[in-house]
Design a protein around this motif. Structure first.
Motif: not given
Lengths: 176, 549
Positions: A97-125
């Motif tokens: 991420x050139x703007x924030x000068x950090x690396x980014x990657x999939x976090x498997x939507x931990x914030x969603x899976x923790x509360x029993x939801x699917x990752x957003x990509x899966x729900x949307x597919x």
């Protein structure tokens, strides 16, 4: 047992809804990339959350680390933006991420899976090319799909599909 | 649709003609893929190798506008090889003999000349469709947006009737509607010739009925059929129409022959536009009324498979925005019609729909709110469960029989010529919605598909000196547009494709209309393409740099 995303490549239609959903979940940064090959095949590509991940191995600050049994994630505050992980990743799934000068990657939507939801990509597919669940369940889906393909090709007649692999008589597997 | 979308999963053969649902109705893919994984044969007829066609077992790459010829050839094969459903044809249909006579003229070898599909593929497709135990036809604007659109739809019905693929799970003739509530809008009589529930305005009995329902005299209704969208622009130019109120429509981008539309909207004496954003059309308006978005509205939507569903709003309208029905009621109030438009809420309006529309008669707001997934019409009585599959017990004609109407192939209105040697076809891409008034303003969508492009084949590109990713000028008899060239092997030689979400495409399209449905022929226009002269490109870059600096 780890939960994983199963990707059925034959179902992907390159609608890129997963990319946009990921972007919505992650403050405008998508960690999902749908790749089109030969204008005829599409493959949604995200982090594989490798068992022995190169990105965690090369990270000098342990910003990239395994958070749960399922997911490898990046702690942005620890990331110094050296981009070593983006080079190390064999799938190109970690990106700078050139703007924030950090690396980014999939976090498997931990914030969603923790509360029993699917990752957003899966729900949307829309074509249900992506599914999320226990590793064993997902591998079961893959196996039954394979079996179904073979049965369809042989027009449903079971007799024709149970054949020995052709290499057996000529090259028997080496025994110790 | 005669059958529910989810029912496609029960099909053994799906014939997709003129639909690119993978891009335009992605959710439909879910059930088509389910059918395919069960072993169904997928046949896709499209000029382009679209993501829909990726999953095809039989891909029929036809020339734009040759759909009727393809279907006639398929029926020729089915009749010649006696693959039709004799029992269904004898018991349920009229007109089969006339059809036999007509399709005799369309052997696959003749259709090959018109459609450019190899004859053996047409034969394979015909056999797969006819032999399947349950086969479904999915069609969309690829067949309807032609001057012969209505006839091609009739022909789809002919094909399904002679094979008896109607009225059972996994069968049917299934049009995918262009927007989420188009079915609902048509049901409500947002058409020029009908009251709600497809009740004809030319019928005095119907006018009498609505005069009682709406508390006015029957003479107050015009007994004449009104003007459709494209006819209105012509009427303005002829001075027959002086004012317009446009709701949720962006004709400058979405209508064919857009230069002509712009001229008409400039000429009209008064123009009011109800819009979410300052769209290209709203910029021309005398008054812009801020409308509410989907999330700010409640009420019903009717999906393409006739399911009436109740939706609650997520938020109240922001700022000065109001829901469409409130704007209409307030306008009516100002015109002195307060008593006729004294609705309290959405439930109140729906109750009136229920009273006036026979197909909705059994649907109440309370019942809808309790029914997850909605109720498919016709639902004529309060206890009726709804009708997911149409024509189970026969067709809607009084004798219950389906009318087979043979259809001749017709050439597109505009033929290619020496000056305009290529065929331009227009359509949509997955990342944008209609005129793009919303999606071009959405960063995550517009950055993925930022600009107008023209898709063309390698050979066409070489012949006219077009390079991939460089700008090209496309010209038709009506206008000119500059677009980025996208050289692709998805499209056949001699055909160009442009998405209509961006300004430009519809300046090229022709406003020839289907005589019955009055749908414009968006899908075929004769055109030529040339590279943007190098000098101009340099100048444009300089201008951009100077403006940027």
């Amino acid at each position: 047992m780890a939960k994983v995303i199963y990707m059925d490549l034959s179902r992907c239609i390159n609608c890129r809804a997963c990319e946009v959903a990921c972007e919505r979940e992650h403050a405008g940064h998508s960690n999902m990339f749908v790749q089109v090959i030969d204008e005829q095949y599409a493959m949604p590509l995200n982090c594989r959350h490798c068992e022995e991940s190169f990105c965690t191995a090369v990270c000098p600050t342990q910003a990239v680390h395994r958070e749960t049994t399922d997911a490898v994630i990046i702690t942005p505050m620890k990331c110094i933006g050296c981009t070593l992980c983006t080079i190390a990743c064999p799938f190109g799934s970690v990106w700078p991420d050139r703007v924030n000068r950090i690396a980014r990657k999939c976090d498997l939507c931990i914030h969603r899976t923790e509360i029993g939801l699917e990752p957003a990509c899966v729900t949307t597919c829309s074509a249900r090319a992506l599914q999320f669940g226990e590793f064993e369940t997902m591998i079961e889906i893959a196996r039954s799909k394979k079996a179904r393909t073979v049965i369809n090709r042989s027009s449903g007649s079971v007799g024709t599909i149970i054949t020995l692999p052709v290499w057996i008589p000529e090259h028997p597997p080496q025994t110790r | 649709m005669t059958n529910p979308i989810t029912d496609l999963a029960n099909s053994d053969c799906i014939l997709v003609i003129g639909s690119n649902f993978a891009e335009n109705h992605p959710i439909v893919s879910r059930w088509v893929m389910d059918a395919k994984q069960r072993g169904a044969t997928i046949i896709v007829a499209d000029p382009r190798l679209t993501p829909t066609a990726w999953s095809a077992d039989i891909f029929l790459q036809l020339m734009p506008g040759s759909d009727t010829s393809l279907i006639n050839a398929m029926m020729h094969v089915i009749i010649a090889e006696k693959l039709f459903n004799t029992e269904f044809v004898n018991n349920n249909t009229d007109g089969f003999d006339e059809l036999c006579k007509l399709v005799e003229k369309y052997p696959p070898s003749a259709a090959e000349q018109i459609t450019h599909i190899p004859a053996d593929r047409i034969i394979a497709a015909a056999r797969a469709y006819a032999k399947a135990s349950a086969a479904s036809i999915v069609y969309c604007m690829g067949v309807t947006q032609h001057a012969c659109g209505t006839e091609t739809v009739i022909n789809c019905a002919n094909l399904s009737m002679i094979c008896g693929h109607v009225g059972r799970p996994g069968t049917g003739v299934n049009p995918l509607r262009g927007q989420d509530n188009v079915q609902g809008a048509c049901d409500m009589g947002a058409l020029v010739n009908v009251f709600p529930g497809y009740q004809a305005v030319i019928d005095p009995v119907v006018r009498e009925k609505f005069s009682i329902a709406w508390g006015c005299a029957p003479e107050e209704f015009s007994p004449n059929v009104g003007l459709t969208l494209v006819e209105m622009t012509h009427a303005v130019m002829e001075g027959k129409m002086r004012g317009m109120l446009i709701m949720g429509e962006n004709p400058i981008i979405g209508d064919p022959n857009a230069n002509h539309v712009r001229e008409a909207l400039n000429r009209v004496e008064f123009l009011a536009v109800m819009e979410l954003f300052m769209s290209e059309t709203a910029e021309l308006a005398d008054v812009v009324l801020p409308a509410a978005s989907f999330a700010e509205k409640r009420g019903t939507k009717t999906t393409t498979d006739r399911r009436v569903q109740w939706l609650e709003c997520a938020i109240d309208p922001i700022g000065e925005a109001r829901t469409d029905w409130r704007i209409i009621c307030e306008l009516a109030d100002l015109m002195g019609l307060r008593d006729a438009f004294n609705y309290v809420n959405e439930e109140d309006i729906f109750s009136e729909i229920q009273r006036c529309t026979p197909a909705y008669a059994g649907i109440t707001p309370a019942r809808l709110k309790d029914t997850h997934g909605g109720i498919p019409w016709p639902c004529p009585t309060p206890g009726h469960p709804g009708t997911p599959i149409l024509h189970v017990k026969g067709f809607s004609k009084p004798n219950g029989r389906g009318q087979i109407k043979p259809v001749e192939y017709k050439l597109p209105v505009e033929a290619t010529s020496e000056e305009y040697p290529l065929v331009l076809t227009s359509g949509r891409v997955v990342l944008h919605y209609n005129s793009g008034a919303m999606t071009r303003r959405t960063r995550s969508l517009s950055q993925r598909e930022p600009e107008l492009f023209v898709q063309l084949n390698n050979e066409t590109a070489d012949r006219y000196g077009i390079k991939n990713d460089e700008m090209a000028i496309v010209t038709t008899r009506r206008g000119q547009a500059t677009a980025k060239a996208r050289v692709s092997r998805q499209i056949p030689e001699g055909v160009l494709f442009m998405p209509f979400h961006f300004e430009g495409t519809n300046q090229l399209t022709i406003d020839a209309l289907d005589p019955i449905a009055k749908i414009p022929e968006y899908k075929v226009a004769a055109c030529r393409i040339e590279p943007v002269p190098k000098n101009t490109q340099v100048i444009e870059t300089l201008v951009v740099e100077m403006e940027g600096g």
